[in-house]
Design a protein around this motif. Sequence first.
Motif, PDB file in Angstrom:
ATOM      1  N   GLU A 157       0.809  -1.216   0.000  1.00  0.00           N
ATOM      2  CA  GLU A 157       0.000   0.000   0.000  1.00  0.00           C
ATOM      3  C   GLU A 157       0.841   1.263   0.000  1.00  0.00           C
ATOM      4  O   GLU A 157       0.559   2.209  -0.740  1.00  0.00           O
ATOM      5  CB  GLU A 157      -0.923   0.016   1.219  1.00  0.00           C
ATOM      6  CG  GLU A 157      -1.818   1.252   1.274  1.00  0.00           C
ATOM      7  CD  GLU A 157      -2.845   1.200   2.381  1.00  0.00           C
ATOM      8  OE1 GLU A 157      -3.598   2.182   2.534  1.00  0.00           O
ATOM      9  OE2 GLU A 157      -2.906   0.162   3.085  1.00  0.00           O
ATOM     10  N   TYR A 158       1.896   1.291   0.810  1.00  0.00           N
ATOM     11  CA  TYR A 158       2.654   2.524   0.999  1.00  0.00           C
ATOM     12  C   TYR A 158       3.981   2.565   0.244  1.00  0.00           C
ATOM     13  O   TYR A 158       4.585   3.638   0.125  1.00  0.00           O
ATOM     14  CB  TYR A 158       2.905   2.761   2.491  1.00  0.00           C
ATOM     15  CG  TYR A 158       1.640   2.990   3.261  1.00  0.00           C
ATOM     16  CD1 TYR A 158       0.842   4.098   3.008  1.00  0.00           C
ATOM     17  CD2 TYR A 158       1.212   2.086   4.230  1.00  0.00           C
ATOM     18  CE1 TYR A 158      -0.334   4.303   3.708  1.00  0.00           C
ATOM     19  CE2 TYR A 158       0.032   2.288   4.936  1.00  0.00           C
ATOM     20  CZ  TYR A 158      -0.737   3.398   4.671  1.00  0.00           C
ATOM     21  OH  TYR A 158      -1.906   3.607   5.359  1.00  0.00           O
ATOM     22  N   GLU A 159       4.461   1.413  -0.238  1.00  0.00           N
ATOM     23  CA  GLU A 159       5.703   1.366  -1.025  1.00  0.00           C
ATOM     24  C   GLU A 159       5.472   0.490  -2.265  1.00  0.00           C
ATOM     25  O   GLU A 159       6.235  -0.441  -2.526  1.00  0.00           O
ATOM     26  CB  GLU A 159       6.850   0.790  -0.181  1.00  0.00           C
ATOM     27  CG  GLU A 159       7.191   1.580   1.073  1.00  0.00           C
ATOM     28  CD  GLU A 159       8.089   2.781   0.786  1.00  0.00           C
ATOM     29  OE1 GLU A 159       8.494   2.956  -0.382  1.00  0.00           O
ATOM     30  OE2 GLU A 159       8.383   3.531   1.731  1.00  0.00           O
ATOM     31  N   PRO A 160       4.437   0.790  -3.068  1.00  0.00           N
ATOM     32  CA  PRO A 160       4.080  -0.114  -4.175  1.00  0.00           C
ATOM     33  C   PRO A 160       5.177  -0.263  -5.221  1.00  0.00           C
ATOM     34  O   PRO A 160       5.383  -1.354  -5.749  1.00  0.00           O
ATOM     35  CB  PRO A 160       2.822   0.531  -4.772  1.00  0.00           C
ATOM     36  CG  PRO A 160       2.908   1.974  -4.372  1.00  0.00           C
ATOM     37  CD  PRO A 160       3.549   1.970  -3.016  1.00  0.00           C
ATOM     38  N   TYR A 161       5.863   0.821  -5.528  1.00  0.00           N
ATOM     39  CA  TYR A 161       6.896   0.747  -6.554  1.00  0.00           C
ATOM     40  C   TYR A 161       8.133   0.009  -6.059  1.00  0.00           C
ATOM     41  O   TYR A 161       8.797  -0.694  -6.833  1.00  0.00           O
ATOM     42  CB  TYR A 161       7.254   2.148  -7.053  1.00  0.00           C
ATOM     43  CG  TYR A 161       6.131   2.778  -7.843  1.00  0.00           C
ATOM     44  CD1 TYR A 161       5.829   2.333  -9.122  1.00  0.00           C
ATOM     45  CD2 TYR A 161       5.357   3.794  -7.292  1.00  0.00           C
ATOM     46  CE1 TYR A 161       4.797   2.890  -9.850  1.00  0.00           C
ATOM     47  CE2 TYR A 161       4.313   4.361  -8.016  1.00  0.00           C
ATOM     48  CZ  TYR A 161       4.034   3.911  -9.290  1.00  0.00           C
ATOM     49  OH  TYR A 161       3.006   4.457  -9.999  1.00  0.00           O
ATOM     50  N   LEU A 162       8.433   0.151  -4.793  1.00  0.00           N
ATOM     51  CA  LEU A 162       9.542  -0.608  -4.218  1.00  0.00           C
ATOM     52  C   LEU A 162       9.232  -2.096  -4.236  1.00  0.00           C
ATOM     53  O   LEU A 162      10.078  -2.923  -4.622  1.00  0.00           O
ATOM     54  CB  LEU A 162       9.818  -0.137  -2.788  1.00  0.00           C
ATOM     55  CG  LEU A 162      10.851  -0.953  -1.986  1.00  0.00           C
ATOM     56  CD1 LEU A 162      12.184  -1.011  -2.711  1.00  0.00           C
ATOM     57  CD2 LEU A 162      11.026  -0.344  -0.593  1.00  0.00           C
ATOM     58  N   VAL A 163       8.024  -2.473  -3.834  1.00  0.00           N
ATOM     59  CA  VAL A 163       7.625  -3.888  -3.856  1.00  0.00           C
ATOM     60  C   VAL A 163       7.696  -4.433  -5.278  1.00  0.00           C
ATOM     61  O   VAL A 163       8.237  -5.517  -5.522  1.00  0.00           O
ATOM     62  CB  VAL A 163       6.203  -4.064  -3.280  1.00  0.00           C
ATOM     63  CG1 VAL A 163       5.694  -5.488  -3.532  1.00  0.00           C
ATOM     64  CG2 VAL A 163       6.194  -3.770  -1.780  1.00  0.00           C
ATOM     65  N   ALA A 164       7.165  -3.664  -6.220  1.00  0.00           N
ATOM     66  CA  ALA A 164       7.193  -4.112  -7.614  1.00  0.00           C
ATOM     67  C   ALA A 164       8.619  -4.266  -8.125  1.00  0.00           C
ATOM     68  O   ALA A 164       8.947  -5.212  -8.850  1.00  0.00           O
ATOM     69  CB  ALA A 164       6.411  -3.121  -8.495  1.00  0.00           C
ATOM     70  N   ASP A 165       9.485  -3.338  -7.747  1.00  0.00           N
ATOM     71  CA  ASP A 165      10.883  -3.389  -8.161  1.00  0.00           C
ATOM     72  C   ASP A 165      11.557  -4.644  -7.635  1.00  0.00           C
ATOM     73  O   ASP A 165      12.271  -5.342  -8.360  1.00  0.00           O
ATOM     74  CB  ASP A 165      11.608  -2.141  -7.669  1.00  0.00           C
ATOM     75  CG  ASP A 165      13.032  -2.026  -8.195  1.00  0.00           C
ATOM     76  OD1 ASP A 165      13.264  -2.391  -9.354  1.00  0.00           O
ATOM     77  OD2 ASP A 165      13.906  -1.599  -7.432  1.00  0.00           O
ATOM     78  N   LEU A 166      11.307  -4.976  -6.363  1.00  0.00           N
ATOM     79  CA  LEU A 166      11.936  -6.143  -5.761  1.00  0.00           C
ATOM     80  C   LEU A 166      11.356  -7.436  -6.336  1.00  0.00           C
ATOM     81  O   LEU A 166      12.085  -8.395  -6.584  1.00  0.00           O
ATOM     82  CB  LEU A 166      11.745  -6.111  -4.242  1.00  0.00           C
ATOM     83  CG  LEU A 166      12.488  -4.984  -3.511  1.00  0.00           C
ATOM     84  CD1 LEU A 166      12.143  -4.987  -2.022  1.00  0.00           C
ATOM     85  CD2 LEU A 166      13.989  -5.102  -3.696  1.00  0.00           C
ATOM     86  N   GLU A 167      10.051  -7.461  -6.559  1.00  0.00           N
ATOM     87  CA  GLU A 167       9.442  -8.663  -7.145  1.00  0.00           C
ATOM     88  C   GLU A 167       9.902  -8.858  -8.589  1.00  0.00           C
ATOM     89  O   GLU A 167      10.067  -9.993  -9.049  1.00  0.00           O
ATOM     90  CB  GLU A 167       7.928  -8.592  -7.047  1.00  0.00           C
ATOM     91  CG  GLU A 167       7.423  -8.731  -5.623  1.00  0.00           C
ATOM     92  CD  GLU A 167       5.911  -8.795  -5.526  1.00  0.00           C
ATOM     93  OE1 GLU A 167       5.236  -8.232  -6.409  1.00  0.00           O
ATOM     94  OE2 GLU A 167       5.409  -9.402  -4.561  1.00  0.00           O
ATOM     95  N   HIS A 168      10.120  -7.750  -9.275  1.00  0.00           N
ATOM     96  CA  HIS A 168      10.615  -7.839 -10.658  1.00  0.00           C
ATOM     97  C   HIS A 168      12.023  -8.434 -10.698  1.00  0.00           C
ATOM     98  O   HIS A 168      12.385  -9.102 -11.664  1.00  0.00           O
ATOM     99  CB  HIS A 168      10.621  -6.435 -11.279  1.00  0.00           C
ATOM    100  CG  HIS A 168      11.128  -6.391 -12.682  1.00  0.00           C
ATOM    101  ND1 HIS A 168      10.344  -6.725 -13.769  1.00  0.00           N
ATOM    102  CD2 HIS A 168      12.349  -6.065 -13.194  1.00  0.00           C
ATOM    103  CE1 HIS A 168      11.058  -6.613 -14.871  1.00  0.00           C
ATOM    104  NE2 HIS A 168      12.278  -6.199 -14.564  1.00  0.00           N
ATOM    105  N   SER A 169      12.791  -8.208  -9.645  1.00  0.00           N
ATOM    106  CA  SER A 169      14.181  -8.680  -9.636  1.00  0.00           C
ATOM    107  C   SER A 169      14.297 -10.148  -9.225  1.00  0.00           C
ATOM    108  O   SER A 169      15.374 -10.722  -9.308  1.00  0.00           O
ATOM    109  CB  SER A 169      14.994  -7.823  -8.655  1.00  0.00           C
ATOM    110  OG  SER A 169      14.615  -8.048  -7.303  1.00  0.00           O
ATOM    111  N   GLU A 170      13.198 -10.762  -8.785  1.00  0.00           N
ATOM    112  CA  GLU A 170      13.269 -12.151  -8.312  1.00  0.00           C
ATOM    113  C   GLU A 170      13.482 -13.116  -9.470  1.00  0.00           C
ATOM    114  O   GLU A 170      13.012 -12.872 -10.572  1.00  0.00           O
ATOM    115  CB  GLU A 170      11.957 -12.508  -7.564  1.00  0.00           C
ATOM    116  CG  GLU A 170      11.817 -11.775  -6.242  1.00  0.00           C
ATOM    117  CD  GLU A 170      10.541 -12.147  -5.525  1.00  0.00           C
ATOM    118  OE1 GLU A 170       9.716 -12.922  -6.069  1.00  0.00           O
ATOM    119  OE2 GLU A 170      10.346 -11.674  -4.389  1.00  0.00           O
TER     120      GLU A 170
END
Length: 205
Positions: A192-205
């Motif tokens: 909710e509060y860091e959506p782009y950070l979460v997406a960035d980290l999930e993209h790097s998996e």
Amino acid sequence: MSSKKMVIMNVLENLSENNLAKFRMALVDRRGDRRVALGKVERKDFMEITNVLVSTFTEDRAPSVTAELLRSIKCFDEAEELDNEIAKLKSSAGKTVAASAAAETAACTAAGGTAHSKEEHFVDKHMPELIERVCNIKKILDILQKKKVIQGEIYEEIYNTPVNQEKMRKIYRLALKSGKAAKEIFYECLKEYEPYLVADLEHSE
């Protein structure tokens, strides 16, 4: 020129020269899978910096990196403006990083569990990056207290810790020790509060 690229450029154009200089250094100092050399951005204007962001991190990831760096130099209003403008592109873009992350979560849930039920939990897997990069800690703390993951005394201890990275270490040590349920609530806060950070980290998996 892509719409996402234009949004980034417009936000950087409105930074003061002092804040643009801080942004350059934050970009050079940023940790992660892709690094930017000082020579690529030193004395460069907002247009050239935008080109470096897009060429280094790709068009899809550049907005999240830009928002992250803006928050790291305390340009919170500019980061929010960037997030809002990128969000407006969702309907016309066809696919955004945040939408991809949400779809992945929904697919995992439909298959019979949470997004992290059969593997190392996201918050454990990315602990070093989250400790280093999460900025909206107060909002997350408020939710953790509301959901009774932490009580008042622990809330105050974490809240009064002066450095964000130390706040995050205490969240891991004091708030998430109770197990998977606490981690899931924390993960939902991050989405909710860091959506782009979460997406960035999930993209790097």
